[in-house]
Motif scaffolding. Structure first.
Motif, short mmCIF file in Angstrom:
data_model
loop_
_atom_site.label_atom_id
_atom_site.label_comp_id
_atom_site.label_asym_id
_atom_site.label_seq_id
_atom_site.Cartn_x
_atom_site.Cartn_y
_atom_site.Cartn_z
N LEU A 1 0.85 -1.19 0.00
CA LEU A 1 0.00 0.00 0.00
C LEU A 1 0.89 1.24 0.00
CD1 LEU A 1 -2.59 -1.02 2.74
CD2 LEU A 1 -2.65 -1.48 0.31
N ASP A 2 0.32 2.34 -0.46
CA ASP A 2 1.04 3.60 -0.42
C ASP A 2 0.58 4.34 0.82
OD1 ASP A 2 2.22 5.99 -0.84
OD2 ASP A 2 1.70 6.14 -2.96
N LEU A 3 1.30 4.15 1.91
CA LEU A 3 0.86 4.74 3.18
C LEU A 3 0.95 6.26 3.11
CD1 LEU A 3 -0.15 4.08 5.99
CD2 LEU A 3 2.20 4.08 6.78
N ALA A 4 1.98 6.75 2.43
CA ALA A 4 2.14 8.20 2.33
C ALA A 4 0.91 8.81 1.66
CB ALA A 4 3.39 8.52 1.52
N ASN B 1 -1.79 11.54 3.42
CA ASN B 1 -2.01 12.94 3.04
C ASN B 1 -2.70 13.09 1.69
OD1 ASN B 1 -0.05 12.33 1.22
ND2 ASN B 1 1.58 13.40 2.30
N ASN B 2 -3.17 11.94 1.14
CA ASN B 2 -3.95 12.00 -0.09
C ASN B 2 -3.19 12.59 -1.26
OD1 ASN B 2 -6.36 10.77 -0.31
ND2 ASN B 2 -7.44 12.28 0.92
N GLU B 3 -1.88 12.60 -1.20
CA GLU B 3 -1.14 13.12 -2.34
C GLU B 3 -0.27 12.01 -2.90
OE1 GLU B 3 1.09 16.75 -1.62
OE2 GLU B 3 -0.72 17.54 -0.61
N LYS B 4 -0.32 11.90 -4.19
CA LYS B 4 0.51 10.88 -4.84
C LYS B 4 1.90 11.46 -4.98
CE LYS B 4 0.12 6.78 -6.79
NZ LYS B 4 -0.34 5.63 -5.99
N GLU B 5 2.86 10.84 -4.33
CA GLU B 5 4.23 11.33 -4.46
C GLU B 5 4.87 10.74 -5.70
OE1 GLU B 5 6.89 11.35 -1.07
OE2 GLU B 5 5.12 11.04 0.17
N PRO B 6 5.81 11.48 -6.25
CA PRO B 6 6.51 10.89 -7.40
C PRO B 6 7.28 9.65 -6.96
CG PRO B 6 7.56 12.93 -6.70
CD PRO B 6 6.28 12.83 -5.94
N GLU B 7 7.44 8.75 -7.89
CA GLU B 7 8.16 7.50 -7.63
C GLU B 7 9.57 7.80 -7.11
OE1 GLU B 7 8.40 3.64 -7.23
OE2 GLU B 7 6.65 4.50 -8.23
N LYS B 8 9.91 7.26 -5.94
CA LYS B 8 11.23 7.56 -5.39
C LYS B 8 12.15 6.35 -5.40
CE LYS B 8 10.17 11.50 -2.49
NZ LYS B 8 9.53 11.79 -1.21
#
Lengths: 142, 1024
Positions: A55-58, A62-69
């Protein structure tokens, strides 16, 4: 709560999870993205023959899709009887294991954002920084 | 608590027995019973009663007891089995079944109804003189009290006496005596193998209920006949001698003698009690009914054939105690069942492990691939591991396979009850009950199949009087058939009932608001039939309690699809309906093809894969054509919609690039077919299907996940879901599977046309053959420029005249136009003009049947009915001739050029045939017509023909073959043959010339065709 908490960093913030809920930490994982799946799904990976849903906990926090890191460290939760699927989530880096007790922790502050309060069970006042303890139950509900 | 285990075992065992009873009783119901049937039922009930006795399950004992009494009478020929009896016994058996499942509460049930019913039958029966004289005897126990017996019990005793058996009363202490035996069930089986239990009861005076039984030591007392002596019984059963009491049998000597005489004369009595007769062969070492009598007889046969020392020992029943004990044990050992009960969870674990092992092997093979040559001996080891793993996996898979009979077996009962309830005569036939499917599939099949069977009986089969009116047999037939087809198992549920009325479904769906009237018009029959699977749909005129409650069909479909299967309906009004379930053999491991899109691998189940097509850019035979955004591939005369997996999954935005090599997987789901384009195709791989993780939510495009040989997780594609996601709408009826008749084979082979349906300003629907359309371009109304009377648009840097068909055709016209219009750019024309239309309706593939000539005008080929609408088929050349007479007017010189000479026109598509014929006749030719090469060849044999004009692609015999035959025949050496085709590329021309065509022309170019005809005829004259 009182007990041991595994801490980790996500988006620069310190979070913690009750160590009882954690199955293991996996590093250098190669996951498979799932196109056309909900936004909070990062992908799936093979952990010794078990398929773990990442899952994407981030994003959930905060409901924001972060760029792939290119993060490859993840925490895998212990499956529960009513939720037998393995799930896990990517983190920036692990912290340590800290002992907490009720004296130094309290509920989330009133001005915390709505999304966060869904996940954050309590805030622990450590000497240097604040630790937000996440409720693993809520993650399973996603 | 060992006793709990015992109870479980009893439940398992008894469940098998009640099934035996049910199946056996049903045979009686059908009149298909065999002499063995009654014995089987009797033994099963007897076993239930016996074992239940150990646990003091009073209700079960009571019911089993009366059932046994009744069955005993039947078995002894004192009573004939009637339908009523079958019903009562079935009802009692059901009650038994329920109590067995819920043993703990079984004693709380009221079973008196069943007992009364059966007792009533027993009491009402007419005294039937026994075929054999029953011995008058009095049996007394140790206190000289008389023991009373029921009639059938007396028979057993009589029979036993004939063989010199003793009668014993044995007291068992459950916990103590049975310790030496694994369980009461086993103990009971052991008992049955050495003698026969006449009656049993449990002394439960001190026991309150089942819970107590589980713990307390209870006394179980039974009456038993056996040939063995008291000491031997004690030895064989491992119980103390003092618990065995021999009962005195007081018989009149002459009676016994009489019976023995009879027995010698002809073994009437022996035959009747078959188990006894079988066992007598081994020297009467053991008697009585055992549940695995077959195992015994097989064992006996084996012993006989090998003539082992054991058999001789048994046949000479020695009085020696040790020997006899041995003997019993030996007989026991041989008779042991060669199956083992294993818990399903263990099998599942094994299967999972085997699957993981397969994956492990794949990884190992991949890792060591490069070292095969370096390490000596590695190659053969790897091959060995490879083979063994595969075999192991297969064997373990087999352990989970079960015959469909497991589900099918309950249907005779259901049909029997339904036919009573509904007042219909229904006959059920089953075929292929031995076909095996994975256990999990078998289990999930029960509900959907039951539903379909009920539907067939309730909705499908008409009432008997109605059937007679229609000239059908009064008895309706339901046919249940399982068979293998292409790696899948199909189950057909066929009824010969009324069939499904498409109109009725349509009306109902409209009424329920499941679709809009506008949709209904354009729906094909198949689509309408599929409305049946919509939630909340029911066609039963009256809602009965059998079916028609509006739930079910959607659930049936969902359940079948969950299993990876598909459901299909075929119906013929008045003749019946067939539901076809196509099921995978197993769920766990499936062969799949690994495909790649945007660098990511996916697994595609091979069951849905029909073929793979590689399309090179510029290949004239295989190219992807565009149709207003939709991409299609012409595959053997049919249009295959092409979608790219990357587009469906949102991995790429740009449409399919046809300038590069395109790889298309042709997928088939039921009758639907589409092409899925992917970036790359890798190997096939056996994959272990794991369920979709719950957290992924609803992802229709996937059916599961798997771990590939390289250890990475891959999604398993779901072709059905992908077609749904891509909004593929399958309208047209696919041709039926051939093999029916040549006629239908021909029809399906005939070249079908792809029609573009569109509308202009009026209400009429027009159509054009897609082979004449180069492209369809959307344009804005503002782009149309007027020059004089004519309208033009800019197209590819040039001006293109556009025409509005309604201006030239006798159809309705309306003022005003929408902002957005479309221009059809035709091909195969000399002077390009665009056809301006308002709306594109659809593209359909069909074989046009022209209506009678009532709609006729220049510019139209004719009319046809598609989707319940009249569709006008445009003759593009006539239309262009009307719009631009100077370019298109065919020179008058042609008008009588035909000169009554004979043209043989060969063309399979009625549309083209009609158009070409009209040209030729206009020019004054006499036209003979053949719809394929074979027909043409026959005409050639009988008629004189001046020139042949032939299509290339035709069923049965194509144009190439035809021209080769003509050229091979001396008599036709100088006969000109002209090819008319829509394949106008250079390669096809080349092929055509090589085959022997004099000219190779595009279809529908009227002037050119007529020119060519004249030229060909002139050349012939000159040559002649």
């Amino acid at each position: 709560m009182t007990g041991k908490v595994l801490t980790f960093y996500l988006g620069g913030l310190l979070f913690g999870l009750d160590i009882v809920a954690v199955k293991e930490i996996q590093r250098n994982i190669e996951y498979t993205p799932v196109p056309d799946s909900p936004a909070h799904i990062v992908g799936l990976f093979n952990m010794r023959g078990q398929v773990v849903t990442l899952l994407d906990l981030a994003y959930l926090l905060n409901n924001e899709k972060e760029p792939e890191k290119g993060r490859t460290v993840c925490i895998v939760l212990k499956p529960k009887a009513d939720a037998p699927d393995h799930i896990g989530f990517l983190i920036e880096r692990t912290g340590s294991v800290v002992d907490i007790h009720d004296d130094i922790s309290e509920g989330p502050p009133a001005n915390m954002s709505g999304e966060l309060t869904r996940f954050v069970k309590e805030v622990v006042k450590l000497n240097e920084e604040l630790l937000m303890v996440i409720d693993s139950e809520v993650i399973f509900e996603q | 608590m060992q006793n709990l285990e015992f109870i479980k075992e009893f439940i398992e065992e008894a469940t098998v027995h009640v099934e035996t009873v049910e199946n056996g009783l049903l045979l009686f119901g059908n009149g298909t019973d065999e002499p063995d049937t009654i014995h089987g039922i009797f033994r099963a009930v007897h076993s239930i009663k016996g074992t239940a006795g150990f646990f003091g399950l009073q209700n079960i004992i009571k019911i089993a007891h009366v059932m046994e009494n009744l069955l005993g009478e039947v078995r002894n020929g004192n009573l004939a089995m009637t339908n009523d009896m079958v019903d009562y016994l079935l009802a009692a058996n059901d009650c038994l079944k329920e109590m067995i499942v819920d043993v703990e509460n079984s004693d709380d049930r009221d079973v008196s109804v069943h007992i009364e019913n059966i007792t009533a039958i027993l009491e009402n029966r007419k005294p039937n003189p026994s075929i054999e004289p029953v011995v008058e005897f009095v049996i007394t126990d140790e206190k000289n009290q008389e023991v009373l017996f029921a009639d059938n019990e007396k028979t057993i005793i009589t029979d036993a006496l004939k063989h010199g058996h003793g009668l014993y009363k044995i007291r068992l202490r459950l916990n103590e005596n049975i310790k030496a035996n694994p369980s009461p069930v086993m103990f009971f089986n052991k008992l049955s193998s050495i003698g026969q239990i006449i009656d049993s009861y449990t002394d439960i005076s001190e026991v309150g209920g089942l819970d107590d039984i589980l713990n307390a030591d209870i006394n179980f007392i039974f009456l038993f006949t056996t040939v063995l002596e008291k000491t031997l019984i004690s030895l064989a059963l491992d119980i103390p001698e003092e618990d065995i009491v021999e009962l005195d049998i007081d018989t009149k000597k002459e009676d016994l003698a009489q019976i023995l005489m009879k027995d010698l004369d002809f073994s009437n009595a022996v035959q009747k009690l078959e188990p006894l007769s079988v066992q007598r062969q081994i020297g009467e070492s053991n008697t009585g009914t055992t549940k695995d009598i077959i195992a015994h007889s097989v064992a006996i046969e084996e012993m006989k054939s090998v003539n082992s020392p054991g058999s001789s020992m048994i046949s000479s029943a020695s009085p020696n105690v040790d020997d006899a004990g041995d003997m019993v044990k030996k007989a026991q050992a041989v008779a042991v069942d060669d199956t083992v009960r294993v818990h399903v969870s263990l099998l599942n674990d094994l299967l999972n492990l085997a699957s993981e092992m397969v994956l492990g092997r794949n990884q190992l093979l991949r890792c060591l691939e490069d070292h095969r040559k370096e390490i000596a001996g590695l190659n053969s080891v790897l091959q060995n591991i490879d083979n063994i793993t595969t075999e192991l996996q297969e064997k373990i898979m087999q352990t989970r396979m079960q015959p469909v009979a497991k589900v099918f077996n309950k249907f005779p009962r259901i049909i029997r009850e339904l036919s009573k309830k509904l007042g219909k005569d229904i006959d059920l036939q089953m075929e292929g009950t031995e076909v095996e499917l994975d256990k999990s599939i078998i289990e999930s099949l029960a509900d959907p199949l039951t539903h379909l069977i009920r539907n067939a009986a309730d909705h499908g089969i008409e009432r008997p009087e109605l059937r007679e009116l229609q000239g059908k047999s009064k008895t309706g037939h339901v046919f249940l058939k399982a068979y293998h087809e292409g790696g899948r198992v199909n189950i057909d549920i066929i009824d010969d009932g009324a069939g499904i009325k498409v109109e009725k479904i349509k009306a109902k769906a409209l009424e329920r608001g499941l679709m809009r009237a506008s949709e209904a018009e354009s729906m094909s029959e198949r689509e309408i039939l599929n409305m049946l699977f919509q939630p909340g749909f029911s066609t039963a005129e009256q809602v009965t309690d059998v079916s028609g409650r509006g739930v079910g069909m959607d659930v049936v479909k969902t359940n079948i699809e969950k299993l990876g299967g598909a459901i299909d309906i075929m119906t013929r009004p008045g003749q019946g309906t067939t539901f076809r379930l196509a099921l995978p053999l197993t769920l766990a491991i499936i062969p799949s093809l690994i495909v790649e899109v945007a660098g990511q691998k996916f697994a595609l189940p091979q069951v849905n894969l029909q073929e793979m097509v590689r399309i090179k850019p510029g290949d004239p035979n295989r190219k992807i054509e565009r149709c207003q955004g939709a991409q299609v591939l012409r595959l053997r005369g049919r249009l295959l919609p092409i979608i790219h997996l990357g587009n469906v999954l949102g991995l790429r935005k740009e449409p399919l690039d046809t300038t590069k090599v395109v790889r298309v997987l042709v997928l088939k789901i039921g009758t639907k077919q589409y092409g899925l384009a992917v970036d790359a195709i890798h190997d096939g791989e056996e994959i272990l299907v794991k369920p979709l993780p719950k957290h992924l939510g609803e992802c229709p495009c996937y059916s599961g996940v798997t771990i590939l040989g390289d250890g990475k997780v891959a999604m398993i594609l779901n072709p059905e879901g992908i077609s749904g996601k891509a909004n593929l709408r399958f309208t047209e009826e696919q041709p039926k599977k051939s093999a029916e008749e040549e006629q239908s084979a021909m029809e399906s082979m005939a070249e079908s046309q792809n029609l573009l349906l569109f509308q202009c300003s009026g209400t009429e629907t027009f159509s054009l053959d897609l082979s004449m359309v180069a492209r369809v371009e959307p344009i804005q109304a503002s782009q149309i420029e007027r020059i004089g009377e004519k309208e033009y648009i800019q197209f590819r840097g040039d001006s293109l005249r556009v025409i509005r068909p309604e201006q030239y055709l006798p159809v309705t016209r309306r003022e005003g136009q929408p902002d957005k219009l479309y221009v059809i750019i035709p091909k195969l024309v000399k002077y390009p003009m665009g056809i301006l239309i308002h709306r594109i309706d659809d593209i359909i593939q069909t074989r046009v049947k022209f209506n009678q000539e009532n709609i006729k005008a220049k510019g139209l080929v004719g009319s046809t009915i598609l989707h319940n609408r009249i569709v006008l088929v445009i003759n593009i050349y006539d239309l262009f001739e009307l719009a631009a007479p100077d370019q298109y007017q065919v020179h008058e010189r042609h008008s009588h050029s035909g000169n009554r000479r004979t043209v043989l026109l060969v063309e399979d598509t009625p549309f083209f045939a009609k158009m070409e014929r009209s040209y030729l006749e206009w020019a004054g030719y006499r036209v003979l017509y053949g719809s394929n090469g074979k027909e043409a060849w026959e005409i050639l044999q009988n008629s004189s023909v001046d020139v042949v004009v032939s299509d290339i692609q035709m069923p049965i015999m194509d144009g190439y073959e035809l021209v080769k035959r003509i050229r091979a025949d001396q008599g036709f050496a100088s006969l000109p043959v002209i090819a008319l085709t829509s394949m106008t590329d250079e390669r096809s021309r080349q092929l055509g010339r090589e085959a022997g065509f004099d000219f190779y022309e595009a279809k529908l170019d009227k002037e050119r065709i007529l020119d060519r005809l004249e030229e060909a005829l002139r050349l012939r004259r000159e040559a002649g």
